[in-house]
Design an enzyme around this catalytic site. Structure first.
Site, mmCIF file in Angstrom:
data_model
loop_
_atom_site.group_PDB
_atom_site.id
_atom_site.type_symbol
_atom_site.label_atom_id
_atom_site.label_comp_id
_atom_site.label_asym_id
_atom_site.label_seq_id
_atom_site.Cartn_x
_atom_site.Cartn_y
_atom_site.Cartn_z
ATOM 1 N N TYR A 15 126.822 43.573 61.061
ATOM 2 C CA TYR A 15 127.238 43.177 59.712
ATOM 3 C C TYR A 15 127.265 44.385 58.766
ATOM 4 O O TYR A 15 127.221 44.233 57.554
ATOM 5 C CB TYR A 15 126.279 42.115 59.150
ATOM 6 C CG TYR A 15 126.294 40.778 59.871
ATOM 7 C CD1 TYR A 15 126.882 40.624 61.116
ATOM 8 C CD2 TYR A 15 125.710 39.655 59.298
ATOM 9 C CE1 TYR A 15 126.891 39.407 61.777
ATOM 10 C CE2 TYR A 15 125.706 38.424 59.948
ATOM 11 C CZ TYR A 15 126.297 38.317 61.195
ATOM 12 O OH TYR A 15 126.294 37.105 61.839
ATOM 13 N N LYS A 53 119.294 43.364 73.234
ATOM 14 C CA LYS A 53 120.207 43.360 74.390
ATOM 15 C C LYS A 53 120.234 44.786 74.928
ATOM 16 O O LYS A 53 121.296 45.393 75.136
ATOM 17 C CB LYS A 53 121.593 42.869 73.940
ATOM 18 C CG LYS A 53 122.576 42.610 75.065
ATOM 19 C CD LYS A 53 122.280 41.356 75.860
ATOM 20 C CE LYS A 53 123.185 41.278 77.080
ATOM 21 N NZ LYS A 53 122.879 40.140 77.951
ATOM 22 N N ASP A 87 119.974 36.659 75.482
ATOM 23 C CA ASP A 87 120.537 35.475 76.156
ATOM 24 C C ASP A 87 119.416 34.638 76.790
ATOM 25 O O ASP A 87 119.394 33.406 76.687
ATOM 26 C CB ASP A 87 121.621 35.854 77.182
ATOM 27 C CG ASP A 87 121.345 37.162 77.902
ATOM 28 O OD1 ASP A 87 120.474 37.918 77.461
ATOM 29 O OD2 ASP A 87 122.005 37.426 78.925
ATOM 30 N N ASP A 113 120.913 35.866 63.073
ATOM 31 C CA ASP A 113 121.754 34.857 62.433
ATOM 32 C C ASP A 113 121.947 33.677 63.388
ATOM 33 O O ASP A 113 121.767 32.509 63.030
ATOM 34 C CB ASP A 113 123.109 35.496 62.084
ATOM 35 C CG ASP A 113 123.885 34.688 61.058
ATOM 36 O OD1 ASP A 113 123.353 33.673 60.573
ATOM 37 O OD2 ASP A 113 125.033 35.062 60.752
#
Ligand code: NAP
Length: 344
Positions: free
Chosen positions: A124, A173, A206, A230
């Site tokens: 973002y 990640k 994940d 988010d």
């Protein structure tokens, strides 16, 4: 003591849920002078900017803001005003608690998870562009810095320490995004060494999504980068009953803005239908931030009591979403105000 707080009602359902929340906050007896300011879709039409400088100046002056959701055009138009407020005012920590309330249909019991989301960078960051005039490919850069990673992880540990929480989980990640997410994980592991009394672990995002759906009660404070936070905070909201119960605070150094997690839900605009509890609970977070713990707890207790009774609740808190006995935005707020007054 009287507080002066910037009030932005927002777009869509914003004015209705914010007015409901203001009534609840005021019923605790905490004295607040609201400094009403404007931002969003309507002010864009009137003034040509969705974020007038007066609005930012008001928050800078008052140091605390309370806002409703603001509409962001999807895939086109102006940049998110919410993201701009967070970046311009350096509100780097987005605190998003997800708490179980007895009586919420279909929700897990005993969840008490707080997502601490980095609020100023990552995907973002605003570095988002087309590679050519035909818009045949787009690039959004995931900028992760050591400074912002350290700041958010430290915030999460300090929050855990202050609220007597036992565990911080860093979500990343780093297996694929070795530079950006890898840096975040490395910094998180370093900061964790300063807090030996708090358990630290990490999860790949994940896997975390799956773990949260299967065993949410095992998690306590989650700290992560902007996009992951988010998404996972909405997932956590779903686990406890939906976005109508999801509050948040955007916190910087000596400055903060509180708002519901959800958006402006335009389809419910003007219908007195949306659940104001997310905004009311954001008010409780704000009071806690201001040092008004007693008033904050009063709100939390009253919301829990009204939800548990199950009579004066909005459609989203009914077993059947079409249950004709569901009340509206203002009526659930009335019930919460009544509950607060009866416990004085
Ligand atoms: P949304 O406004 O959050 O609404 C999505 C769905 O969540 C609603 O259809 C409704 O579900 C449920 N919901 C949201 N608020 C609720 C409430 N108070 N009570 C009960 N249910 C509630 O998401 P969106 O439709 O994707 O986004 C609309 C606009 O809001 C977009 O312009 C987006 O950019 C903006 N947005 C703003 C913020 C912010 O200001 N911080 C945050 C997120 C999105 P059901 O349909 O199941 O009833």
């Amino acid at each position: 003591m009287q507080y002066k707080i910037t009030l932005i009602e927002g777009d869509g359902i914003g004015p209705s849920i914010v007015q409901a929340a203001v009534r609840v906050i005021e019923s605790t007896g905490v004295e607040i002078q609201w400094d009403k300011q404007y931002a969003g879709e309507d002010v864009m039409v009137q003034t040509g900017t969705p974020l007038p400088e007066e609005t930012l100046d008001s928050i800078r002056r008052n140091r605390v803001g309370f806002k409703g959701p603001l509409t962001t055009p999807v895939g086109k138009g102006f940049r998110s005003v919410n993201v701009q407020i967070r970046q311009i005012l350096k509100l780097y920590a987005n605190l998003r608690p997800a708490l179980s309330f007895a009586g919420v249909p279909g929700a897990y019991e005993n969840i008490d998870v707080v997502v601490v989301r980095e609020n100023t960078e990552g995907l973002y960051s605003g570095v988002d562009y087309w590679v050519d005039e035909d818009q045949s490919a787009g690039i959004s850069q995931n900028i992760i810095t050591r400074k912002a990673s350290e700041r958010i992880v430290r915030f999460a540990f300090e929050y855990a320490k202050d609220k007597d929480r036992k565990k911080v989980t860093a979500i990343h990640k780093a297996n694929i995004l070795k530079c950006s997410s890898g840096l975040f994980l490395r910094v998180a592991s370093e900061v964790a060494k300063d807090y030996p009394e708090i358990e630290f672990e990490d999860r790949i995002v994940d896997n975390m999504a799956m773990q949260l759906v299967k065993r949410p009660q095992e998690y306590d404070v989650l700290v992560t980068t902007n996009l992951f936070g988010d998404i996972l905070s909405d997932l956590c909201a779903g686990l406890v009953g939906g976005l109508g119960l999801a509050p948040s605070g955007n916190i910087g150094d000596g400055i903060a803005v509180f708002e519901p997690v959800h958006g402006s839900a335009p389809k419910y605009k003007g219908k007195n239908k949306a659940n104001p509890c997310s905004t009311i609970l954001s008010g409780a977070l704000m009071l806690d931030y201001l040092g008004e713990q007693e008033a904050s707890k009063k709100i939390l207790k009253a919301v829990a009591s009204v939800i548990k009774k199950g009579e004066d609740v909005t459609y989203d808190l009914k077993q059947d979403r079409n249950d004709a006995s569901a009340v509206g935005t203002q009526e659930i707020a009335d019930a919460i105000v009544k509950e607060i007054r009866s416990t004085k």
